[in-house]
Scaffold this motif. Structure first.
Motif, PDB file in Angstrom:
ATOM      1  N   VAL A  97       0.841  -1.198   0.000  1.00 30.94           N
ATOM      2  CA  VAL A  97       0.000   0.000   0.000  1.00 30.94           C
ATOM      3  C   VAL A  97       0.876   1.248   0.000  1.00 30.94           C
ATOM      4  O   VAL A  97       0.648   2.199  -0.771  1.00 30.94           O
ATOM      5  CB  VAL A  97      -0.947   0.014   1.228  1.00 30.94           C
ATOM      6  CG1 VAL A  97      -1.585   1.382   1.410  1.00 30.94           C
ATOM      7  CG2 VAL A  97      -2.024  -1.058   1.081  1.00 30.94           C
ATOM      8  N   GLU A  98       1.892   1.247   0.857  1.00 32.62           N
ATOM      9  CA  GLU A  98       2.795   2.393   0.926  1.00 32.62           C
ATOM     10  C   GLU A  98       3.602   2.530  -0.355  1.00 32.62           C
ATOM     11  O   GLU A  98       3.793   3.633  -0.868  1.00 32.62           O
ATOM     12  CB  GLU A  98       3.740   2.228   2.130  1.00 32.62           C
ATOM     13  CG  GLU A  98       3.066   2.396   3.471  1.00 32.62           C
ATOM     14  CD  GLU A  98       2.519   3.794   3.672  1.00 32.62           C
ATOM     15  OE1 GLU A  98       3.284   4.764   3.459  1.00 32.62           O
ATOM     16  OE2 GLU A  98       1.330   3.930   4.021  1.00 32.62           O
TER      17      GLU A  98
ATOM     18  N   TYR B  47      -5.941   0.726   2.060  1.00 31.97           N
ATOM     19  CA  TYR B  47      -5.678   1.808   1.112  1.00 31.97           C
ATOM     20  C   TYR B  47      -6.602   2.995   1.345  1.00 31.97           C
ATOM     21  O   TYR B  47      -6.169   4.160   1.276  1.00 31.97           O
ATOM     22  CB  TYR B  47      -5.825   1.306  -0.318  1.00 31.97           C
ATOM     23  CG  TYR B  47      -5.169   2.210  -1.327  1.00 31.97           C
ATOM     24  CD1 TYR B  47      -3.797   2.144  -1.553  1.00 31.97           C
ATOM     25  CD2 TYR B  47      -5.907   3.151  -2.040  1.00 31.97           C
ATOM     26  CE1 TYR B  47      -3.181   2.995  -2.463  1.00 31.97           C
ATOM     27  CE2 TYR B  47      -5.304   3.996  -2.951  1.00 31.97           C
ATOM     28  CZ  TYR B  47      -3.939   3.923  -3.153  1.00 31.97           C
ATOM     29  OH  TYR B  47      -3.315   4.773  -4.050  1.00 31.97           O
TER      30      TYR B  47
ATOM     31  N   LYS C  12      -5.262   5.005   4.307  1.00 34.54           N
ATOM     32  CA  LYS C  12      -3.804   5.104   4.365  1.00 34.54           C
ATOM     33  C   LYS C  12      -3.297   6.468   4.833  1.00 34.54           C
ATOM     34  O   LYS C  12      -2.150   6.578   5.303  1.00 34.54           O
ATOM     35  CB  LYS C  12      -3.205   4.793   2.996  1.00 34.54           C
ATOM     36  CG  LYS C  12      -3.605   5.759   1.898  1.00 34.54           C
ATOM     37  CD  LYS C  12      -3.014   5.329   0.554  1.00 34.54           C
ATOM     38  CE  LYS C  12      -3.519   6.214  -0.587  1.00 34.54           C
ATOM     39  NZ  LYS C  12      -3.076   7.612  -0.451  1.00 34.54           N
TER      40      LYS C  12
ATOM     41  N   GLN D  79      -6.612   3.895  10.056  1.00 30.80           N
ATOM     42  CA  GLN D  79      -6.217   2.736   9.266  1.00 30.80           C
ATOM     43  C   GLN D  79      -6.064   1.497  10.148  1.00 30.80           C
ATOM     44  O   GLN D  79      -6.528   0.404   9.787  1.00 30.80           O
ATOM     45  CB  GLN D  79      -4.897   3.021   8.538  1.00 30.80           C
ATOM     46  CG  GLN D  79      -4.461   1.906   7.592  1.00 30.80           C
ATOM     47  CD  GLN D  79      -3.075   2.162   7.026  1.00 30.80           C
ATOM     48  OE1 GLN D  79      -2.152   2.546   7.747  1.00 30.80           O
ATOM     49  NE2 GLN D  79      -2.913   1.952   5.723  1.00 30.80           N
TER      50      GLN D  79
END
Length: 317
Positions: free
Chosen positions: A56-57, A185, A188, A194
């Protein structure tokens, strides 16, 4: 001071994810020996969702999402074709019929498309974004209908396993992984939200959803086994949230190629090494064999019993 001392950057999180994954796969590939402790399975529950968090990052901050997607896609296709050859054509199987079901990259291909759709919606490209978000799910439904046509059956089986991943047929990860990936996501940009959303989504999918599937498809399942039988303790992945809190938002340095190549390489090394060893044991003369035939037979029976258990809780996604 304590928080600062314990913070982890992106590279450190990825290295931890690789370590947890290696421990998990040592248990997965060698459990049949009876020598791998169950704690390896417990530690391994931290790997998949920590890896997902890192993805995701990475997808959020990469300079080129097209290149990022293509790297994941090509590796997913390669591993998918090997999986197809093993599962559908019976090639490269171990003597006991075992083959690895490691296809988590196919989930990430689907998620990259959905993630991009979510961003398009946020940017005001609503129609384009909605199509991208729902496209993988629409394709899954269409593929299930077309696969029943004899002339198209083999094409869509191969496609689902490799170049057109189908969320409904994923043997590794599946709907729980995709749902949690979407939740991670969406939230995020707010770490606290999150983490809370992850806990709710993870427990919902790993306890309620999987529990429901097991209760309807697995005669051996009882709800108490969620806490008494490691084979059903997928919900332990919820503790990955600890590492989400420790992430300091920094990318970290180095090891970029390691993160891409470690997953496929270590899977096939761990798979083919015991397969080769079993082959040597089976074909070596009695005078040079380290195991008696009775011991060999016992090992094979353990593998087969392990495979039955694995198929029960990994094939239900």
């Amino acid at each position: 001071m304590l928080t600062k001392r314990l913070s982890l950057d992106g590279t450190q999180l990825k290295l931890l994810a690789l370590l947890f994954m290696l421990i998990d796969h040592i248990h997965y590939f060698f459990e049949f020996t009876g020598k791998v402790p169950g704690v390896f399975f417990v530690i391994g529950r931290l790997s998949a969702y920590l890896f997902l968090f890192c993805m995701v990052e990475g997808f959020s901050h990469t300079r080129s999402r097209i290149k990022y997607f293509l790297r994941v896609y090509m590796m997913a296709v390669g591993m998918g074709i090997i999986y197809h050859l093993m599962s559908y054509h019976g090639l490269l199987l171990r003597r006991d019929g075992f083959y690895p079901i490691n296809g988590i990259l196919l989930n990430l291909v689907i998620l990259c498309i959905i993630w991009q759709g979510i961003d398009w919606v946020k940017e005001g490209q609503t129609a384009k974004g909605i199509i991208a978000v729902f496209l993988p799910f629409w394709y899954g439904c269409i593929a299930e209908m077309l696969i029943s046509i004899n002339s198209l059956h083999h094409f869509f089986v191969l496609a689902n396993h490799s170049f057109l991943p189908n969320w409904g047929t994923l043997a590794d990860g599946g709907l729980p992984y995709i749902v949690v990936g979407i939740v991670l996501y969406i939230f995020k940009d707010n770490r606290k939200s999150q983490c809370i959303a992850y806990i709710i989504a993870s427990l919902s999918m790993q306890v309620l959803f999987r529990g429901w599937l097991w209760s309807t498809n697995d005669p051996a399942f009882t709800w108490s086994k969620l806490v008494t039988d490691l084979n059903y303790c997928q919900w332990l992945s919820v503790f990955t949230v600890v590492f989400f809190f420790l992430y300091n938002g920094k990318k970290g340095r180095g090891c970029k190629q390691l993160f891409y190549w470690f997953y496929p390489i270590h899977v096939y090394v761990l798979y083919f090494f015991p397969a080769f060893a079993i082959h040597c044991i089976h074909n070596s003369p009695k005078s040079s064999c380290y195991l008696l035939q009775s011991q060999y037979t016992e090992v094979i029976e353990k593998i087969k019993a392990t495979n039955k258990i694995q198929n029960r809780y990994t094939a239900i996604s």
